[in-house]
Design a protein around this motif. Sequence first.
Motif, PDB file in Angstrom:
ATOM      1  N   LEU A  16       0.725  -0.729  -0.114  1.00  0.00           N
ATOM      2  CA  LEU A  16      -0.635   0.183  -0.072  1.00  0.00           C
ATOM      3  C   LEU A  16       1.243   1.280  -0.283  1.00  0.00           C
ATOM      4  O   LEU A  16       0.292   2.174   0.226  1.00  0.00           O
ATOM      5  CB  LEU A  16      -1.062   0.276   1.157  1.00  0.00           C
ATOM      6  CG  LEU A  16      -1.613  -1.079   1.039  1.00  0.00           C
ATOM      7  CD1 LEU A  16      -2.668  -1.273   2.971  1.00  0.00           C
ATOM      8  CD2 LEU A  16      -2.209  -1.198   0.139  1.00  0.00           C
ATOM      9  N   SER A  17       2.086   0.905  -0.006  1.00  0.00           N
ATOM     10  CA  SER A  17       3.461   2.262  -0.271  1.00  0.00           C
ATOM     11  C   SER A  17       1.962   3.292  -1.066  1.00  0.00           C
ATOM     12  O   SER A  17       1.917   3.044  -2.515  1.00  0.00           O
ATOM     13  CB  SER A  17       4.413   1.823  -1.182  1.00  0.00           C
ATOM     14  OG  SER A  17       4.922   1.102   0.367  1.00  0.00           O
ATOM     15  N   SER A  18       2.964   4.818  -0.394  1.00  0.00           N
ATOM     16  CA  SER A  18       2.492   5.873  -0.645  1.00  0.00           C
ATOM     17  C   SER A  18       1.263   6.109  -1.153  1.00  0.00           C
ATOM     18  O   SER A  18       0.670   7.166  -1.948  1.00  0.00           O
ATOM     19  CB  SER A  18       3.140   5.947  -1.964  1.00  0.00           C
ATOM     20  OG  SER A  18       4.856   6.080  -1.900  1.00  0.00           O
ATOM     21  N   CYS A  19      -0.066   5.432  -0.310  1.00  0.00           N
ATOM     22  CA  CYS A  19      -1.167   6.082  -0.013  1.00  0.00           C
ATOM     23  C   CYS A  19      -1.340   7.024   0.484  1.00  0.00           C
ATOM     24  O   CYS A  19      -0.777   6.711   1.629  1.00  0.00           O
ATOM     25  CB  CYS A  19      -1.727   4.206   0.004  1.00  0.00           C
ATOM     26  SG  CYS A  19      -1.985   3.377  -0.555  1.00  0.00           S
ATOM     27  N   ALA A  20      -0.782   7.845   0.192  1.00  0.00           N
ATOM     28  CA  ALA A  20      -1.209   9.872   1.141  1.00  0.00           C
ATOM     29  C   ALA A  20      -2.118   9.783   2.082  1.00  0.00           C
ATOM     30  O   ALA A  20      -1.967  10.075   2.983  1.00  0.00           O
ATOM     31  CB  ALA A  20      -0.942  10.398   0.128  1.00  0.00           C
ATOM     32  N   SER A  21      -3.513   9.381   1.778  1.00  0.00           N
ATOM     33  CA  SER A  21      -4.420   9.533   2.050  1.00  0.00           C
ATOM     34  C   SER A  21      -5.087   8.369   3.147  1.00  0.00           C
ATOM     35  O   SER A  21      -6.208   8.412   3.858  1.00  0.00           O
ATOM     36  CB  SER A  21      -6.173   9.333   1.221  1.00  0.00           C
ATOM     37  OG  SER A  21      -6.002   8.880   0.679  1.00  0.00           O
ATOM     38  N   LEU A  22      -4.055   7.331   3.000  1.00  0.00           N
ATOM     39  CA  LEU A  22      -4.975   6.189   4.377  1.00  0.00           C
ATOM     40  C   LEU A  22      -4.561   6.853   5.344  1.00  0.00           C
ATOM     41  O   LEU A  22      -3.516   6.940   5.737  1.00  0.00           O
ATOM     42  CB  LEU A  22      -3.804   5.257   3.463  1.00  0.00           C
ATOM     43  CG  LEU A  22      -3.812   3.403   4.584  1.00  0.00           C
ATOM     44  CD1 LEU A  22      -5.581   3.204   3.903  1.00  0.00           C
ATOM     45  CD2 LEU A  22      -3.225   2.568   4.199  1.00  0.00           C
ATOM     46  N   GLU A  23      -5.314   6.207   5.990  1.00  0.00           N
ATOM     47  CA  GLU A  23      -5.697   6.494   7.737  1.00  0.00           C
ATOM     48  C   GLU A  23      -5.162   5.513   8.907  1.00  0.00           C
ATOM     49  O   GLU A  23      -5.141   5.422   9.988  1.00  0.00           O
ATOM     50  CB  GLU A  23      -6.698   7.287   7.778  1.00  0.00           C
ATOM     51  CG  GLU A  23      -6.940   9.377   7.483  1.00  0.00           C
ATOM     52  CD  GLU A  23      -7.768   9.643   7.831  1.00  0.00           C
ATOM     53  OE1 GLU A  23      -8.579   9.660   8.712  1.00  0.00           O
ATOM     54  OE2 GLU A  23      -7.232  10.884   7.405  1.00  0.00           O
ATOM     55  N   ASP A  24      -6.549   4.711   8.203  1.00  0.00           N
ATOM     56  CA  ASP A  24      -6.421   3.348   9.055  1.00  0.00           C
ATOM     57  C   ASP A  24      -5.991   2.099   8.281  1.00  0.00           C
ATOM     58  O   ASP A  24      -7.140   1.863   7.003  1.00  0.00           O
ATOM     59  CB  ASP A  24      -7.631   2.942   9.558  1.00  0.00           C
ATOM     60  CG  ASP A  24      -8.543   2.227  10.648  1.00  0.00           C
ATOM     61  OD1 ASP A  24      -7.363   1.433  11.141  1.00  0.00           O
ATOM     62  OD2 ASP A  24      -8.812   2.231  11.459  1.00  0.00           O
ATOM     63  N   GLY A  41       5.107   5.425   3.623  1.00  0.00           N
ATOM     64  CA  GLY A  41       5.821   6.999   2.670  1.00  0.00           C
ATOM     65  C   GLY A  41       3.455   6.563   2.906  1.00  0.00           C
ATOM     66  O   GLY A  41       2.807   8.042   2.040  1.00  0.00           O
ATOM     67  N   CYS A  42       3.096   6.440   3.822  1.00  0.00           N
ATOM     68  CA  CYS A  42       1.725   6.039   3.363  1.00  0.00           C
ATOM     69  C   CYS A  42       1.366   7.278   4.864  1.00  0.00           C
ATOM     70  O   CYS A  42       1.032   7.146   6.366  1.00  0.00           O
ATOM     71  CB  CYS A  42       0.605   5.112   4.335  1.00  0.00           C
ATOM     72  SG  CYS A  42       0.949   3.871   3.709  1.00  0.00           S
TER      73      CYS A  42
END
Length: 132
Positions: A16-24, A41-42
């Motif tokens: 899930l690398s670089s999923c900047a909007s992933l919170e949980d 990079g999340c």
Amino acid sequence: DVACLARLRALENLDLSSCASLEDVSPLGGCALLRFLRATGCTSLLRVEGLARCTALRTLFLTGCTRLVDVAALASCEALHTLHLGRCSALRDASPLGRCASLRVLNLRCSGAVVVPWREGLVVEFDVRSST
């Protein structure tokens, strides 16, 4: 949102690398066979509690998750061998991870951790910074 992935019961590896909007990532706790998770990079990641239900999770990369504060629940990951928390600048206390009996390698390089676990058999990688 990774909730839809929780239905993939046979999922073993996930990046899930670089999923900047992933919170949980807690919904991934439903993936009982998950062995490898890379979420580097999340930068919005806040919650990892549900990963404690991933009984097969062996390798976890959370490098660069700059908002991650609490990793205590990961101490319950029965198979966790390698955990990378480098550059997790909001993380201050990694000591609960000392209770994770299977953990052998813990990378805290360039993290904000000021309290680190110690246990025989655990290799903790971190940077020693000069106060001058």
